[in-house]
Design an enzyme around this catalytic site. Structure first.
Site, PDB file in Angstrom:
ATOM      1  N   GLU A 308       0.960  -1.334  -0.002  1.00 38.16           N
ATOM      2  CA  GLU A 308      -0.025   0.064  -0.094  1.00 38.16           C
ATOM      3  C   GLU A 308       0.793   1.313  -0.023  1.00 38.16           C
ATOM      4  O   GLU A 308       0.724   2.179   0.654  1.00 38.16           O
ATOM      5  CB  GLU A 308      -0.988   0.126   1.180  1.00 38.16           C
ATOM      6  N   GLU A 410      -6.703  -9.476  -3.237  1.00 34.88           N
ATOM      7  CA  GLU A 410      -7.506  -9.768  -1.668  1.00 34.88           C
ATOM      8  C   GLU A 410      -8.925  -9.592  -2.042  1.00 34.88           C
ATOM      9  O   GLU A 410      -9.583  -8.602  -1.391  1.00 34.88           O
ATOM     10  CB  GLU A 410      -6.789  -8.660  -0.909  1.00 34.88           C
TER      11      GLU A 410
END
Length: 533
Positions: A308, A410
């Protein structure tokens, strides 16, 4: 700063104004996309569609007081999927994020695409949206598909990219062809990686293990490799749990992603690490990456190196702007056979997040490349609330131009929705992912804890399917070749089309029988197999 923009409209709407789709040739979805800024824009997708006539009274271009442009289209069809694209050039400003929004006559506004436009050249914006109800007008530019046409394009892409035709030639020991031989073909394993996160609750839990290995050929540890799990206290490193989880995936020949080495979000950085600065922090991160990578060298197919990093920059703020680059360099040196991934959210889920536009993702990849890191793969988390299928496809199209493996890493649907809606939206996402030629794997974020799952579970704690679990099971069945029964023709041959993967074949003729195995893999136009009885 106020900017001026030039727009070259590359828009199609030729079907939405027709009284019926049935009497016209169905549109074929165009995966074309461009990441480079061009001195001259490419030709319009779909030949421009109705928007080649956008200057007519019925479809108008309106410039607003805020220096934006509205493209007015009348009588948009409901129950329709729209894809759109445009070329944009900035005249008198530095690079800027351009966001396309749709406003319908009921006042609804939604983001449907974005691009980082640059001065002096043309940038390509691609996006889309779903319009469930008709609208007397819309402010945008579009290429419509009915749901049936959208699904047909998906199925055509699956047939082309996920399947292969095989011709089985049966002959005797003298080389003579054997017509009339009985053939049974069964798929043993899938080529396409489709998996889920697992948690430590799978250890010592035969029901969980059986349920998982019957469905999935890929896994990722949800939390157990993260720094806060392996070294919650400084200097106390414990890999016992991930070691045991590795035993399970090894035993069952399940490929596994490494997630993650570092996580930039301060909420998930061990508290003792957050208290370090300067040389102490540098020493800690060096120890972390060396310990983890040396321990698990060659064990994981991928590593999410710096999770991220489009949204957070904890380590770069503390250790310098080249810190992320150094993480990738070290990972590459310590585990050279593993593929290194960027991994982030809201790239494919929405276009509202300006931190993680598709162009921001591409720009970060290019920054790393300039530093000597040639990224091995693109990780898109896929935490959806309401999926936008044409936007998903448009983002994937643009990323696919980089020629890197794309993984949805995910995937889940928000827990704020009811379970039936979760299942319906999950199917949308999975079909978009599996049908896109640039996607090389899909991972669900459905690891089961004692108290449920992060956002979405496939089963209850007794491994009875929830609606999302039914969707997964149905798709796995749909995307696997069933048992094929046949007989060789007068030329001693038999053909079939099957999903990529490993197969076993049984051939029987008279009192002669033979068994063999073979593979169908990507790149085969037609696979020819010769078997002797």
């Amino acid at each position: 700063m106020k900017c001026q923009y030039l727009f070259l409209l590359i828009i199609g709407l030729f079907l939405s104004i027709l009284p019926s789709f049935a009497s016209y040739e169905e549109p074929i979805y165009d995966h074309s996309a461009y990441t480079e800024c061009k001195s001259v824009p490419e030709d319009a997708l779909y030949n421009g569609g109705i928007m080649k006539d956008y200057r007519t009274n019925e479809n108008k271009v309106i410039r607003s007081e805020t220096n934006s442009y509205n493209f007015v289209l009348n009588n948009l069809s409901g129950d329709t999927i729209y894809s759109f694209s445009s070329w944009i050039r900035i005249l008198d400003a530095d690079s800027a994020v351009m966001k396309a929004s749709l406003k319908t006559d009921d006042g609804t506004v939604k983001c449907v695409g974005n691009v980082i436009a640059r001065p002096g050249c043309w940038s390509f914006l691609k996006g889309g949206f779903v319009l469930d109800l008709p609208s007397s007008y819309g402010l945008l530019y579009l290429q419509p598909f009915t749901y049936q046409q959208w699904k047909k394009n998906q199925q055509d892409a699956i047939d082309k990219g996920r399947k292969c035709t095989a011709i089985i030639h049966i002959s005797d020991v003298q080389g003579e062809r054997v017509p009339g031989a009985s053939i049974i073909i069964e798929q043993l394993s899938r080529d396409f990686p489709f998996g889920s996160a697992i948690t430590k609750t799978i250890l010592g839990n035969p029901a969980y293990q059986t349920w998982f290995k019957e469905r999935f050929n890929a896994a990722v540890f949800e939390d157990e490799l993260k720094w806060y799990s392996t070294e919650n206290q400084q200097g106390v490193v414990n890999y016992t749990i991930p070691d045991q989880m590795l035993e399970f995936v090894r035993k069952n020949q399940i490929i596994t992603r490494g997630h993650n080495i570092f996580w930039e979000d301060p909420r998930y950085i061990p508290s003792w690490v957050q208290n370090l600065t300067g040389p102490d922090l540098k020493s800690a991160v060096t120890s972390r990456i060396q310990s983890l990578m040396n321990k698990y060298k060659n064990e994981f197919i991928h590593w999410d190196v710096d999770n991220e990093m489009l949204h957070y920059d904890f380590y770069e703020r503390r250790l310098g702007i080249n810190t992320s680059l150094e993480f990738f360099q070290t990972a590459q040196q310590l585990d050279p056979l593993a593929k290194l991934f960027m991994n982030d959210y809201n790239v494919v889920e929405t276009c509202y997040d300006m931190n993680s536009t598709v162009d921001a993702y591409i720009s970060k990849l290019r920054d790393l490349k300039q530093g000597g890191i040639f990224m091995d793969g693109i990780g898109l988390e896929g935490h959806f609330t309401v999926p936008n299928p044409p936007l998903i496809r448009a983002v994937l199209d643009k990323l696919a131009t980089l020629k890197l493996p794309i993984w949805l890493t995910e995937v889940d649907i928000s827990k704020n929705l009811d379970k039936e809606t979760q299942a319906r939206y999950l199917e949308m996402v999975l079909r978009e992912g599996f049908s896109h030629p640039g996607v090389n794997g899909i991972m669900l974020w459905t690891g089961l804890h004692s108290n449920g799952c992060y956002q979405m579970c496939l089963t209850d704690n007794d491994f009875h399917n929830l609606p999302a679990g039914d969707i997964v099971d149905n798709l796995l069945k749909e995307w696997q070749t069933g048992v094929v029964h046949g007989e060789t023709d007068e030329h001693g041959s038999f053909s079939f089309s099957g999903f990529l993967g490993e197969y076993k074949i049984n051939v029987n003729f008279g009192n002669r029988t033979t068994n063999s195995t073979f593979s169908l893999y990507r790149g085969d136009d037609t696979r020819h197999l010769n078997i002797h009885l």
